[in-house]
Each structure stands twice: as structure tokens, then as C-alpha cells.
Design an enzyme around this catalytic site. Structure first.
Site, PDB file in Angstrom:
ATOM      1  N   LYS A 133      17.867  76.448  73.777  1.00  0.00           N
ATOM      2  CA  LYS A 133      16.302  77.018  73.796  1.00  0.00           C
ATOM      3  C   LYS A 133      15.864  77.863  72.887  1.00  0.00           C
ATOM      4  O   LYS A 133      15.315  77.789  71.871  1.00  0.00           O
ATOM      5  CB  LYS A 133      16.134  77.443  75.383  1.00  0.00           C
ATOM      6  CG  LYS A 133      16.313  77.056  76.073  1.00  0.00           C
ATOM      7  CD  LYS A 133      16.382  77.835  77.705  1.00  0.00           C
ATOM      8  CE  LYS A 133      17.546  78.272  77.595  1.00  0.00           C
ATOM      9  NZ  LYS A 133      18.582  77.269  78.121  1.00  0.00           N
ATOM     10  N   THR A 134      17.076  78.213  72.813  1.00  0.00           N
ATOM     11  CA  THR A 134      17.103  79.527  71.236  1.00  0.00           C
ATOM     12  C   THR A 134      17.022  79.018  69.796  1.00  0.00           C
ATOM     13  O   THR A 134      16.114  79.347  69.169  1.00  0.00           O
ATOM     14  CB  THR A 134      18.655  80.212  71.274  1.00  0.00           C
ATOM     15  OG1 THR A 134      18.561  80.764  72.563  1.00  0.00           O
ATOM     16  CG2 THR A 134      18.696  81.564  70.139  1.00  0.00           C
ATOM     17  N   THR A 186      16.309  81.132  82.581  1.00  0.00           N
ATOM     18  CA  THR A 186      17.375  79.608  83.238  1.00  0.00           C
ATOM     19  C   THR A 186      17.422  79.249  84.514  1.00  0.00           C
ATOM     20  O   THR A 186      17.686  78.640  85.123  1.00  0.00           O
ATOM     21  CB  THR A 186      19.461  79.695  83.364  1.00  0.00           C
ATOM     22  OG1 THR A 186      19.440  81.614  83.497  1.00  0.00           O
ATOM     23  CG2 THR A 186      19.786  80.133  81.437  1.00  0.00           C
ATOM     24  N   ASP A 233      14.997  85.830  75.562  1.00  0.00           N
ATOM     25  CA  ASP A 233      15.735  85.074  76.079  1.00  0.00           C
ATOM     26  C   ASP A 233      16.022  85.924  77.658  1.00  0.00           C
ATOM     27  O   ASP A 233      15.843  87.489  77.712  1.00  0.00           O
ATOM     28  CB  ASP A 233      17.208  85.365  75.690  1.00  0.00           C
ATOM     29  CG  ASP A 233      18.216  83.619  75.640  1.00  0.00           C
ATOM     30  OD1 ASP A 233      17.294  83.035  76.962  1.00  0.00           O
ATOM     31  OD2 ASP A 233      18.905  84.663  75.158  1.00  0.00           O
ATOM     32  N   ARG A 269      26.050  73.079  73.635  1.00  0.00           N
ATOM     33  CA  ARG A 269      27.087  74.180  73.555  1.00  0.00           C
ATOM     34  C   ARG A 269      28.792  73.749  73.714  1.00  0.00           C
ATOM     35  O   ARG A 269      29.335  74.254  73.110  1.00  0.00           O
ATOM     36  CB  ARG A 269      26.689  75.432  73.945  1.00  0.00           C
ATOM     37  CG  ARG A 269      27.492  76.693  73.695  1.00  0.00           C
ATOM     38  CD  ARG A 269      26.948  77.890  74.235  1.00  0.00           C
ATOM     39  NE  ARG A 269      25.735  78.618  73.621  1.00  0.00           N
ATOM     40  CZ  ARG A 269      24.754  78.928  74.643  1.00  0.00           C
ATOM     41  NH1 ARG A 269      24.723  79.273  75.915  1.00  0.00           N
ATOM     42  NH2 ARG A 269      24.289  79.841  74.132  1.00  0.00           N
TER      43      ARG A 269
HETATM   44  P1  ADP Z   1      20.586  78.022  74.317  1.00  0.00           P
HETATM   45  O1  ADP Z   1      19.577  78.751  73.952  1.00  0.00           O
HETATM   46  O2  ADP Z   1      19.448  76.979  75.294  1.00  0.00           O
HETATM   47  O3  ADP Z   1      21.414  78.895  75.509  1.00  0.00           O
HETATM   48  P2  ADP Z   1      20.666  77.324  71.759  1.00  0.00           P
HETATM   49  O4  ADP Z   1      20.045  76.739  71.148  1.00  0.00           O
HETATM   50  O5  ADP Z   1      21.744  78.742  71.819  1.00  0.00           O
HETATM   51  O6  ADP Z   1      21.107  77.241  73.777  1.00  0.00           O
HETATM   52  O7  ADP Z   1      22.203  76.376  71.686  1.00  0.00           O
HETATM   53  C1  ADP Z   1      24.149  76.556  71.605  1.00  0.00           C
HETATM   54  C2  ADP Z   1      24.108  75.331  70.264  1.00  0.00           C
HETATM   55  O8  ADP Z   1      24.219  74.255  70.275  1.00  0.00           O
HETATM   56  C3  ADP Z   1      23.222  75.646  69.402  1.00  0.00           C
HETATM   57  O9  ADP Z   1      24.347  77.173  68.808  1.00  0.00           O
HETATM   58  C4  ADP Z   1      23.282  74.994  68.556  1.00  0.00           C
HETATM   59  O10 ADP Z   1      24.643  74.461  68.168  1.00  0.00           O
HETATM   60  C5  ADP Z   1      23.939  73.503  69.085  1.00  0.00           C
HETATM   61  N1  ADP Z   1      22.469  72.853  70.017  1.00  0.00           N
HETATM   62  C6  ADP Z   1      21.727  73.100  70.801  1.00  0.00           C
HETATM   63  N2  ADP Z   1      20.366  71.604  71.168  1.00  0.00           N
HETATM   64  C7  ADP Z   1      20.989  71.472  70.066  1.00  0.00           C
HETATM   65  C8  ADP Z   1      20.845  70.002  69.554  1.00  0.00           C
HETATM   66  N3  ADP Z   1      19.338  69.318  70.440  1.00  0.00           N
HETATM   67  N4  ADP Z   1      20.686  68.956  68.416  1.00  0.00           N
HETATM   68  C9  ADP Z   1      22.295  69.675  67.588  1.00  0.00           C
HETATM   69  N5  ADP Z   1      22.760  71.002  68.295  1.00  0.00           N
HETATM   70  C10 ADP Z   1      22.660  71.618  69.471  1.00  0.00           C
END
Ligand code: ADP
Length: 319
Positions: free
Chosen positions: A49-50, A144, A95, A203
Site C-alpha cells: 500500500k505504501t 488494515t 498510514d 514484505r
Molecule cells: P504496506 O504499506 O501494505 O504494509 P509496503 O508498501 O510497505 O506494504 O510493502 C512492503 C515491501 O514489499 C516494500 O518495501 C516493497 O519492497 C515490497 N513490495 C510490496 N509490493 C510490491 C510489489 N507489488 N512489487 C514488488 N515489491 C513489492
């Protein structure tokens, strides 16, 4: 800085539905020379998401500002954040928006709708406030737990993207891409091996790859094959389903202490010595996904699948 984070739509693997929707919105906004609509992104932790929010700022060619709602506890915190937006079209990302205190929501609505913020300068009867104009901006929020958001807040987002767990093929591609960035040689089968144990979550995939990197570096292994990947995961007690010590402790507690449930999250987390947030964010999304537990109004219940797993894995009785 996280070097593994994709920077553009092209580098972002999977989540095709959300990507399709957002690509159209970005193109349309650019053509009309307008602001991107406010966006709500929901789904379990670690699904990107981030990352997607920062890609949206990049694709729009705008600034990206990051904040976390748990750090916004008083009106002044949110007002300070909003008034720090200094460029038109900036993307403000908040977030864990479900953690924003309810009394701050109104400040957020008004700023989203009218790009203004009222700052109170005196209290009590005849309280006065100053109105500040903000540069038009796009708010992207991630959560979430969308169920905890009030409907007036949800209504103010023009776009709602629901994240889904990733397919093994997508995670294999993510692992291969990350290996390149980390200068690692990895066999296709080893990437697949790790992808299958990544809890459908990028992640986790990247985290496992980093542990394998440590192992091969220490053991002077040049090419990561399935054997090396297997050894690395054995050291950190990750099994073939991707379950770790905490998951197994959770399942055992639910079976032996809480007699299969229903058990409340507070009781489970107290027993495990972890916060409810840790359990809810790190263990439960995957255990729910693989149908090892069910969430009911009366608490968590262990399923037949989990019972079979515990039986077949001959776990030690530690309670
Ligand atoms: P969330 O905000 O949903 O908790 P993040 O955006 O922080 O998740 O993603 C976690 C990690 O996973 C990121 O640092 C990134 O390196 C990796 N990641 C997430 N989505 C992808 C994607 N679609 N393709 C490649 N790497 C991804």
C-alpha cells in the site's frame, strides 16, 4: 531508504485490478491537469500500500509526504502536517488511518473537501479561529482495518482500492527482482521455494530473501539453490507453509489452553506475551487466509485444517 521498493507502475508486480484503476485515474488527472482524487487503500500489512502511494506521487510527478496516524494525536499534530503541504498537487500519505482519533476526523474532512484548515487561537465562549488555505493536494490513506473507519470519512475518498494476497508466481517474480537489486544469483526453483513460504506477502518474501543472503554470505555460497534456501529457513524455524514460532505458539495456545476457542484476542495476546496489534497484523491475516482460524463475534476458533497441521507436525507440548 528501501532499495527493494518499486518506483513506478512498471516495476510494481501484481495487484492488477488496483493498478488498472489507478493508471486510468492518473492518466485522466494528468490530461485534465487536475488533482488526483483522494484515495483509500485497504488490505493486510506488507502487500504494497505504501509503495503504491509513493508510485502515485512519482507517476503524477508530485511531492510525496509520509505520515502515520498513530503520531497524530492532537489537533495541532494534524494541523501541523496539513500546513506543511507547500506545493500544489502534493501527495499526502497517512498510514494506519484507522488509528486517527475521532475528534481529528473533522479537520481532515474539511481539508479534503475545501483545502482549508481552521486553527483555534482562543478557547471557551467566543472562541476564535484563523482559517488557512492549503494548496490543493491529494490525500492517500492506508488501513488494515477499513471496518473501523466512520462512513463520513470513507465517503470522502473518490477511489477505494482493496489489496489482495499475491499469487506464488507474482512473489517468485518479486524475489527474482529483489535478488538482482541485492546482487544475488538465485535459481528459479529456489525463488519459487521462497515464494511458496512467503505468506502471499511481498514484505515477507523480501525478508526471507535477506535471511538467505546472510546464510549464503557466511557460508560462501555463490549460487542460491533450493538446498541453500531450505537450510536458511530451517535456521529461522520457518516451515513449508511459511509458519514461524509465533504462529505455532498461537495455534498451540488456541488448541491446548483455550480448548479450540472461541478465544478473545486480548486473552490470546496476553498469554503469548505479544500486543494484540502484533498478533492481528503479523499472525492472523495469514492464518485466516489458509483457513487455520476463524474469527467469530465471540472470538477466534481453531479449524480442522489447523488441528491436522498440529497433529502431523508432531509438535512439542510446551504448556
Ligand atoms: P504496506 O504499506 O501494505 O504494509 P509496503 O508498501 O510497505 O506494504 O510493502 C512492503 C515491501 O514489499 C516494500 O518495501 C516493497 O519492497 C515490497 N513490495 C510490496 N509490493 C510490491 C510489489 N507489488 N512489487 C514488488 N515489491 C513489492
Amino acid at each position: 531508504m528501501n532499495i527493494l521498493r518499486p518506483k513506478s507502475f512498471d516495476e510494481y508486480i501484481g495487484q492488477e485490478n488496483i493498478k488498472r484503476l489507478l493508471k486510468i485515474s492518473v492518466n485522466a488527472a494528468k490530461k485534465r491537469n487536475e488533482m488526483l482524487d483522494h484515495i483509500l487503500l485497504s488490505g493486510p500489512p506488507g502487500l504494497g500500500k505504501t509503495t503504491l502511494a509513493s508510485i502515485l506521487a512519482y507517476e503524477m510527478g508530485k511531492n510525496f509526504k509520509f505520515a502515520i496516524a498513530s503520531a497524530l494525536q492532537k489537533p495541532i499534530d494534524l494541523v501541523g502536517l496539513l500546513t506543511s503541504i507547500d506545493k500544489e498537487g502534493s501527495v499526502l500519505f497517512i498510514d494506519e488511518i484507522h488509528r486517527l482519533p475521532k475528534n481529528l476526523e473533522e479537520i481532515l474532512y474539511i481539508s479534503m473537501e475545501d483545502y482549508i484548515v481552521d486553527i483555534s487561537v482562543s478557547k471557551g465562549v467566543g472562541a476564535q479561529s484563523i482559517r488557512l488555505n492549503l494548496p490543493p493536494f491529494t490525500l492517500i490513506c492506508a488501513t488494515t482495518k477499513p471496518g473501523l473507519l466512520s462512513s463520513p470519512l470513507i465517503d470522502r475518498f473518490g477511489i477505494h482500492g482493496y489489496f489482495e494476497f499475491y499469487q506464488v508466481e507474482e512473489l517468485t517474480a518479486i524475489i527474482k527482482r529483489s535478488a538482482q537489486f541485492l546482487n544475488l544469483d538465485i535459481e528459479e526453483e529456489a525463488s519459487k521455494f521462497l515464494a511458496k513460504r512467503s505468506r502471499f506477502t511481498p514484505r515477507v518474501a523480501n525478508k526471507l530473501l535477506r535471511r538467505v543472503r546472510d546464510y549464503v554470505q557466511v557460508n560462501k555460497i555463490k549460487l542460491i539453490d533450493v538446498e541453500a534456501a531450505k537450510r536458511s529457513l530451517e535456521i529461522i524455524n520457518i516451515d513449508d507453509l511459511g509458519l514461524n514460532d509465533l504462529d505455532r505458539k498461537y495455534l498451540r495456545a488456541l488448541k491446548d489452553i483455550f480448548k479450540g476457542g472461541p478465544a478473545g484476542i486480548d486473552n490470546i495476546s496476553q498469554f503469548l506475551g505479544e500486543s494484540p496489534e502484533t498478533i492481528e497484523d503479523l499472525c492472523e491475516p495469514y492464518l485466516l487466509k489458509i483457513d487455520f482460524i476463524q474469527r467469530t463475534p465471540r472470538g477466534r476458533i481453531l479449524t480442522e485444517n489447523a488441528l491436522n497441521y498440529l497433529e502431523n507436525n508432531n509438535y512439542e507440548k510446551s504448556f
